[in-house]
Each structure stands twice: as structure tokens, then as C-alpha cells.
Write a protein that holds these residues in place. Structure first.
Motif, mmCIF file in Angstrom:
data_model
loop_
_atom_site.group_PDB
_atom_site.id
_atom_site.type_symbol
_atom_site.label_atom_id
_atom_site.label_comp_id
_atom_site.label_asym_id
_atom_site.label_seq_id
_atom_site.Cartn_x
_atom_site.Cartn_y
_atom_site.Cartn_z
ATOM 1 N N SER A 1 0.842 -1.190 0.000
ATOM 2 C CA SER A 1 0.000 0.000 0.000
ATOM 3 C C SER A 1 0.880 1.244 0.000
ATOM 4 N N ASN B 1 1.949 6.817 2.638
ATOM 5 C CA ASN B 1 2.293 5.921 3.745
ATOM 6 C C ASN B 1 2.523 4.523 3.184
ATOM 7 N N GLU C 1 3.435 0.629 2.979
ATOM 8 C CA GLU C 1 3.352 -0.619 3.720
ATOM 9 C C GLU C 1 3.973 -1.721 2.865
ATOM 10 N N SER D 1 7.185 -3.555 7.275
ATOM 11 C CA SER D 1 7.669 -2.174 7.389
ATOM 12 C C SER D 1 6.553 -1.196 7.042
ATOM 13 N N ARG D 2 6.487 -0.097 7.811
ATOM 14 C CA ARG D 2 5.523 0.970 7.545
ATOM 15 C C ARG D 2 6.213 2.307 7.797
#
Length: 453
Positions: free
Chosen positions: A253, A258, A260, A265-266
Motif C-alpha cells: 500500500s 504511507n 506498507e 515495514s511501515r
């Protein structure tokens, strides 16, 4: 005989869809081989492409990093093809059985072009997966416009970070994510990281340690074209420069910037560059040409289109059998496109003259990749080169291969000047909104009048 777009009957009309590697080089060779016929009007050649220039794509990462002027990585088609007709337009429909194509010019209604011979060389476009936020936040590096945008965008992110003390804003602006570990992705992240590191020398608040570069690759290695050992070495070199190389990892995403990833990991990023593969140009889907399961035009070893007469294809939009590897197809790279165009043009001439066609056979000569100034990796003819020697070979090879003497000299001049002058690291982001200041000034002039009334 067919009628040309101008309505002149008689001479065989060759329609080339696409002005990239295959399209331009095929036209160049036809212009040379059919010089007398073209001069006497006995043959006509028309090229249709949304752009009136050919882009030498191996130079796009260097253009994005400021090592080469963007104007020097494109070749104006009308200048190099004076004996051909160049139409800046899009093909929206094509029926080869009936010998016509519908083109949409820049202005005015669609037009119909009738032809006798077809060369489908529309190339490829980025393969965009249905990942949330990708279409809104990401961009690619397939065109000179995208190279200019990437350079201005990245340098503008540095300006954002330099102008604020807000931690989250700074962290987002200084995080750069590149998806795709093939040539396009690796060269892009390496060249841009090299440029950004140079730019931080002139910043007061930003240091190289503040930068975060992330390379995301779904496979278990990067640069498969140069082999596993050289790919592993390249990954180690990138990591040594502080680039986070994540393999066996997917982008899941990118909504609102942002990111993902599949490894959990974000984080937020202000720059998302997508170079995870290509697909054939959508043009081929609006034709009666046979396509394979991947949407490529079905080609033969003679660079003809399967089951069709007087129809040829090559390059990224075509599935051409690789006669050097049984059961395989030629990979979509510049090396094959350049050599296919030579055989394709020769086969068109042979077809016009009633001669038998020749098959396309070409063994892989190896691959070269630039990793920033004085850094590279290459395996020409099986020889493994790393670092400065590979970088020198990369520049020598592409300096020789870039089309036209004019462009060779201009590129060489750019490289020579870069040896003595510092790299320019100024963001010209305003060029992408050239009327912004004008509109603001006009609005400012209107307000006093409104108050007076």
C-alpha cells in the motif's frame, strides 16, 4: 493499391506504429536502403507516435541525476528522417486485414490512414499493479518528462526538509522509495542517491545520515541481467552506501504516501518511484493482431506477425522467439531492439522485392549498468567488471550506441564538463506549473479592484 493519409494513390505505403528504438531505426534503414524509391515517390513511409522524438532510455537515470541534459537523450524524428512522414498522433484503432489505422492527432478529428505494410513497434508502458495508493502517489522513469520530474521532485523534497523543523515532515521528505530491482530501478536509485548526496553538501540542516533510500524487489536478487554473483555484489555496494535493499518484498500500500511493505515495514515517503516491470503498449489491444497470454504481438523468427501478410513487429511489444535459446523469447531490452530493427528493415525490403526473408538470430552480448558517478557493474561477453572500469565501459558503450553524431557529441560534452564543473542541484519545480505566478499576480490585481467597488 492503398491510399496514403494525404490521398495519393499508387506507391506501397509502409506504416510504422511507434517511434522508439525499433520504429526509428527501422525507418532509418529503410530511408537508406530505399533511398531512390523514396526520392521518386515509389515507396512511402509514415511513422505515427505520440512524441515527435525517440528517447534513448538508458540515459534517463543520468538525466534525472543531472549528468546529461534531458534534451540530449532525445532524437528529433523529423531531423533524422527527412524522407519519411512523421505524424505526432496516437493510433486508436487498426485493422490489418483491411489495411487501415485510425489516428488521433493533437487537434481536430480522428483520421484514417490506409497502408500496405505494417510495422508494429509501439513499445511498452509501465505495468501498474492494483496496489492502493500507487496510481496516486507513484511515478515511473520511462520518459524524458518523468526524468525531469523526478529530478525536480527529489530536489524539492530536500528544500522542504531544509525549510522546516517539523520532524515528521522532514522524515517523510527525506525518504525515497524505489520499487523494482531490474536495470531501471537499480540505475535510478543509484544515480539519484548519488545526486542527493552531492546536494546535501550545500544544505545547513540536512546531512547524508538524514537520508533514507529504500529499494524494494519482489525476487530474491537484483539485476538478474548481470548474473547472480554480480547482482549480489551490486546489492552489497548499494547497502554500503546506506541504501536499504529489501528483496523478497512487495509493496502492499502507498495511500497518502504511507508505505506498507510485505515484511511489515511501515513508513511515510515523499517519493515513490515504480520500475517494477513493463507491459505492451495498449495500442496493440485495439487491433486485429494476434496476441499471446501476456498481451504481446505474436511474432516469428523473421520478425513477421504470426498468420499475417506484410505485417512485421519487434521490440518490447512483441514476442519474438530467441533462436539461441530453445523455447525462450527475446528479452525486452535495447540490445535486441536495435538489432531486430536492422533485420526487420532488411526483410521489408526483401519482401518488396519478392525475396525470401531472413531470421533474426542474436546471442546475448552481456549487460552494463551505471551506479552513479565512477561506479558501475557489467558483464560484457562474460567478463565481470565492477566499479570504475564498469562505469567507464558503461559510458563508452552507450556513448557509441546513442543515435546520431549530433547526440554523441552533445552527450560527450555533458560528460566532459562534469569532470571539471560541479553538478547542478537546483530544483526547477516551477517549470511544471509555469502559470502559477502569473495567475497569482492576476488574482492580486483583481482584489484591490473588488475592495474599491
Amino acid at each position: 493499391m492503398a491510399r496514403t493519409a494525404e490521398g495519393t494513390p499508387g506507391a506501397p505505403h509502409i506504416l510504422i506504429v511507434g517511434g522508439g528504438y525499433v520504429g526509428m531505426y527501422t525507418a532509418l534503414r529503410l530511408q537508406k536502403k530505399l533511398k531512390r524509391e523514396l526520392k521518386r515517390g515509389e515507396v512511402k513511409v509514415t511513422i505515427v507516435d505520440p512524441n515527435s522524438y525517440m528517447t534513448y532510455q538508458p540515459f534517463l537515470p543520468e538525466a534525472a541525476a543531472g549528468n546529461i541534459s534531458p534534451r540530449h537523450v532525445v532524437v528529433p524524428l523529423r531531423r533524422v528522417l527527412p524522407k519519411c512522414t512523421v505524424r505526432k498522433a496516437r493510433v486508436t484503432e487498426l485493422n490489418h486485414d483491411e489495411g487501415w489505422a485510425i489516428v488521433q492527432p493533437l487537434a481536430g478529428p480522428p483520421e484514417r490512414i490506409n497502408y500496405d505494410y505494417l510495422v508494429m513497434a509501439a513499445g511498452a508502458v509501465p505495468r501498474i499493479l492494483p496496489i492502493p495508493g500507487l496510481a496516486e502517489e507513484g511515478f515511473s522513469l520511462k520518459t524524458v518528462g518523468e526524468a525531469i520530474h523526478l529530478r525536480n521532485h527529489v530536489l524539492e523534497q530536500l528544500e522542504i526538509a531544509e525549510s522546516t523543523d517539523e520532524v515528521e515532515i522532514r522524515r517523510k521528505a527525506l525518504t525515497f522509495v524505489f520499487v523494482g530491482g531490474g536495470f531501471a530501478g537499480v540505475e535510478a536509485i543509484a544515480e539519484v542517491e548519488d545526486m542527493v548526496r552531492d546536494a546535501t553538501k550545500y544544505m545547513r540542516k540536512i546531512t547524508p545520515q538524514d537520508l533514507r533510500f529504500v529499494l524494494v524487489e519482489a525476487a530474491d536478487r537484483i539485476l538478474p541481467e548481470v548474473g547472480p554473483d554480480m547482482g549480489k555484489w551490486t546489492a552489497e555496494q548499494l547497502r554500503g552506501r546506506g541504501i536499504d535493499v529489501k528483496m523478497k518484498t512487495f509493496l502492499q500500500s502507498a495511500v497518502g504516501g504511507n508505505v506498507e511493505l510485505s515484511d511489515g515495514s511501515r513508513f511515510a515517503t515523499g517519493t515513490l518511484v515504480w520500475n517494477a516491470g513493463v507491459k505492451p503498449s495498449p495500442v496493440v489491444r485495439h487491433t486485429d493482431l494476434p496476441l499471446d497470454e501476456r498481451g504481446r504481438v505474436k511474432g516469428t523468427e523473421y520478425l513477421t506477425i504470426e498468420g499475417m501478410v506484410r505485417a512485421f513487429t519487434a521490440g518490447d511489444n512483441a514476442a519474438i522467439p530467441d533462436l539461441t535459446q530453445e523455447g525462450m523469447f527475446c528479452p525486452p531490452n535495447a540490445q535486441h531492439a536495435l538489432r531486430q530493427s536492422k533485420v526487420l528493415a532488411a526483410n521489408i525490403v526483401r519482401s518488396l522485392r519478392g525475396k525470401s526473408l531472413k531470421p533474426y538470430v542474436h546471442g546475448n552480448l552481456g549487460a552494463v549498468a551505471g551506479l552513479g558517478l565512477h561506479k558501475g557493474v557489467a558483464n560484457p561477453l562474460g567478463f565481470k567488471l565492477k566499479g570504475w572500469p564498469a562505469w567507464f565501459f558503461h559510458r563508452t558503450y552507450h556513448g557509441m550506441m546513442v543515435p546520431t553524431f549530433n547526440r554523441k557529441i552533445r552527450v560527450l560534452a555533458d560528460w566532459t564538463l562534469a569532470l571539471f564543473l560541479k553538478r547542478e542541484t537546483v530544483s526547477l519545480a516551477t517549470v511544471e506549473q509555469p502559470r502559477a505566478d502569473f495567475e497569482l499576480a492576476a488574482l492580486d490585481d483583481v482584489k484591490p479592484k473588488e475592495k474599491a467597488s
